[in-house]
Design a protein around this motif. Structure first.
Motif, PDB file in Angstrom:
ATOM      1  N   LYS A 102      -9.425   1.610  10.451  1.00 33.28           N
ATOM      2  CA  LYS A 102      -8.518   1.437   9.310  1.00 33.28           C
ATOM      3  C   LYS A 102      -7.746   0.130   9.385  1.00 33.28           C
ATOM      4  O   LYS A 102      -7.568  -0.561   8.383  1.00 33.28           O
ATOM      5  N   ASN A 103      -7.280  -0.236  10.593  1.00 33.70           N
ATOM      6  CA  ASN A 103      -6.560  -1.507  10.733  1.00 33.70           C
ATOM      7  C   ASN A 103      -7.246  -2.459  11.701  1.00 33.70           C
ATOM      8  O   ASN A 103      -6.688  -3.489  12.076  1.00 33.70           O
ATOM      9  N   ASP A 104      -8.465  -2.094  12.136  1.00 29.00           N
ATOM     10  CA  ASP A 104      -9.310  -2.957  12.964  1.00 29.00           C
ATOM     11  C   ASP A 104      -8.595  -3.441  14.219  1.00 29.00           C
ATOM     12  O   ASP A 104      -8.599  -4.626  14.549  1.00 29.00           O
ATOM     13  N   LYS A 105      -7.979  -2.512  14.923  1.00 33.99           N
ATOM     14  CA  LYS A 105      -7.303  -2.860  16.169  1.00 33.99           C
ATOM     15  C   LYS A 105      -7.160  -1.619  17.038  1.00 33.99           C
ATOM     16  O   LYS A 105      -7.343  -0.488  16.571  1.00 33.99           O
ATOM     17  N   VAL A 106      -6.850  -1.853  18.293  1.00 33.70           N
ATOM     18  CA  VAL A 106      -6.548  -0.744  19.196  1.00 33.70           C
ATOM     19  C   VAL A 106      -5.109  -0.312  18.941  1.00 33.70           C
ATOM     20  O   VAL A 106      -4.191  -1.128  19.005  1.00 33.70           O
ATOM     21  N   ASN A 107      -4.927   0.960  18.609  1.00 31.86           N
ATOM     22  CA  ASN A 107      -3.610   1.490  18.280  1.00 31.86           C
ATOM     23  C   ASN A 107      -3.056   2.330  19.423  1.00 31.86           C
ATOM     24  O   ASN A 107      -3.786   3.114  20.050  1.00 31.86           O
ATOM     25  N   THR A 108      -1.774   2.188  19.672  1.00 36.49           N
ATOM     26  CA  THR A 108      -1.074   3.121  20.543  1.00 36.49           C
ATOM     27  C   THR A 108      -0.756   4.367  19.729  1.00 36.49           C
ATOM     28  O   THR A 108      -0.904   4.385  18.503  1.00 36.49           O
TER      29      THR A 108
ATOM     30  N   LYS B  40      -9.649  -5.611  -5.950  1.00 41.36           N
ATOM     31  CA  LYS B  40      -9.724  -6.312  -4.660  1.00 41.36           C
ATOM     32  C   LYS B  40      -9.326  -5.379  -3.512  1.00 41.36           C
ATOM     33  O   LYS B  40      -9.894  -5.457  -2.417  1.00 41.36           O
ATOM     34  N   THR B  41      -8.371  -4.510  -3.770  1.00 44.02           N
ATOM     35  CA  THR B  41      -7.947  -3.548  -2.755  1.00 44.02           C
ATOM     36  C   THR B  41      -9.058  -2.533  -2.493  1.00 44.02           C
ATOM     37  O   THR B  41      -9.317  -2.151  -1.345  1.00 44.02           O
ATOM     38  N   ARG B  42      -9.730  -2.117  -3.554  1.00 47.22           N
ATOM     39  CA  ARG B  42     -10.854  -1.183  -3.398  1.00 47.22           C
ATOM     40  C   ARG B  42     -11.941  -1.791  -2.532  1.00 47.22           C
ATOM     41  O   ARG B  42     -12.434  -1.152  -1.604  1.00 47.22           O
ATOM     42  N   VAL B  43     -12.311  -3.014  -2.831  1.00 51.72           N
ATOM     43  CA  VAL B  43     -13.390  -3.677  -2.091  1.00 51.72           C
ATOM     44  C   VAL B  43     -13.024  -3.832  -0.613  1.00 51.72           C
ATOM     45  O   VAL B  43     -13.845  -3.583   0.276  1.00 51.72           O
ATOM     46  N   LYS B  44     -11.785  -4.207  -0.336  1.00 49.37           N
ATOM     47  CA  LYS B  44     -11.386  -4.484   1.041  1.00 49.37           C
ATOM     48  C   LYS B  44     -11.117  -3.223   1.860  1.00 49.37           C
ATOM     49  O   LYS B  44     -11.503  -3.146   3.032  1.00 49.37           O
TER      50      LYS B  44
ATOM     51  N   LEU C 142     -11.738   8.084  -4.857  1.00 50.39           N
ATOM     52  CA  LEU C 142     -11.779   7.683  -6.263  1.00 50.39           C
ATOM     53  C   LEU C 142     -11.016   6.393  -6.534  1.00 50.39           C
ATOM     54  O   LEU C 142     -10.955   5.944  -7.686  1.00 50.39           O
ATOM     55  N   TYR C 143     -10.426   5.792  -5.512  1.00 49.11           N
ATOM     56  CA  TYR C 143      -9.610   4.602  -5.725  1.00 49.11           C
ATOM     57  C   TYR C 143     -10.431   3.481  -6.374  1.00 49.11           C
ATOM     58  O   TYR C 143     -11.502   3.119  -5.887  1.00 49.11           O
ATOM     59  N   GLY C 144      -9.940   2.979  -7.496  1.00 48.32           N
ATOM     60  CA  GLY C 144     -10.626   1.895  -8.206  1.00 48.32           C
ATOM     61  C   GLY C 144     -11.756   2.353  -9.094  1.00 48.32           C
ATOM     62  O   GLY C 144     -12.360   1.530  -9.792  1.00 48.32           O
TER      63      GLY C 144
END
Length: 302
Positions: free
Chosen positions: A110-116, A275-279, A288-290
């Protein structure tokens, strides 16, 4: 269910009576018998030590079940943590805290990182609570993390414990249907969540959470995915009768709920839904977003 509503109503009517909040038994909220495989059992309240650690666990529990009232600066809608993590974060197949805490740190697409674990909770505040995440080193975050740690005492580390998360409910071959979902909602959901998904309030405080509209989760929350909502619904709803809906009904009503507007995705790209849907949404499960439904673009926010 009546006792639960009554308890919540008392807290809403007289907030001064809301602390401390008893860790009440909700053992009536059981998983379907066919899914009742051996699961981890979190510790009971009477096992808490009478010291600073026990005090902090209780503080974290209070924040978890009464988040909106105790953390108004961090919550931007009508939800509490315990609305998605039932039985105070204990219930199997309802994303229990004891199944989550031992799995972090972890990479999240979701955020492309290692999360604590603290970052994972911050994400819940940003999306599910449509709010402002508390600092990772804040007293509230510490208390919430300690509560989750205590619930996972003796749970295996880094292991997919049975009952963790929301079990996948495969999409029916025929897909989902809004009209059928509306009917399921009327028959099984509206009594608690209102005819228009507005939830129920007593003295201005929600005793049943809103499912869409300005006080519900936003378009960035995991529950906006139809597949995620269908899994939660199948294994946890209607309250007190989990497993009573078919897979088809769970998907249909999840689609009906998530075709309604809610607060905008806070990651909105250049003010553009497309643009938000695509990303962020194009490859994020079934959502259903977008998308255009009945001539209206879904995801414009409240």
């Amino acid at each position: 269910m009546k006792s639960l509503i009554a308890t919540l109503a008392v807290l809403a009517l007289n907030p001064a009576q809301a602390a401390p909040i008893a860790m009440e038994d909700q053992s009536q909220l059981k998983v379907p018998a066919m899914q009742a495989a051996p699961q981890f059992t979190p510790p009971a309240e009477d096992q808490l030590p009478d010291n600073a650690f026990g005090k902090m666990v209780r503080e974290g529990h209070a924040l978890f079940v009464d988040t909106r009232r105790l953390m108004p600066e961090a919550v931007g809608n009508g939800l509490n943590c315990s609305n998605c993590h039932l039985d105070q974060g204990r219930l199997a197949f309802s994303a229990p805290l004891w199944g989550a805490y031992p799995m972090y740190p972890a990479y999240r697409k979701k955020n492309d990182k290692v999360n604590t674990f603290a970052e994972r909770i911050q994400g819940c505040f940003q999306f599910s609570m449509n709010g402002t995440p508390p600092a990772a080193d804040s007293p509230q975050m510490t208390a919430l993390s300690v509560y989750a740690y205590w619930l996972s005492t003796q749970a295996p580390i880094g292991v997919e414990t049975p009952g963790r998360g929301y079990p996948e409910v495969p999409q029916p071959k025929g897909g989902y249907d809004f009209a059928r979902g509306q009917q399921v909602y009327r028959e099984h959901c509206a009594i608690c969540h209102g005819d228009q998904g507005e939830g129920q309030q007593v003295a201005g405080e929600y005793v049943m959470p809103p499912l869409w509209g300005k006080d519900s989760y936003n378009w960035g929350a995991g529950m906006h995915r139809i597949n995620t909502a269908a899994s939660f619904i199948k294994y946890n709803m209607p309250l007190g009768r989990p497993g009573s809906l078919t897979d088809q009904q769970a998907w249909d009503v999840a689609a009906w709920v998530n075709r309604h507007e809610r607060p905008q995705d806070p990651r909105l790209v250049e003010g553009s839904v497309e643009k938000t849907r695509v990303k962020f949404h194009a490859n994020d499960g079934v959502n259903l977003y977008g998308q255009t439904v009945d001539g209206v673009v879904i995801g414009q926010g409240m």
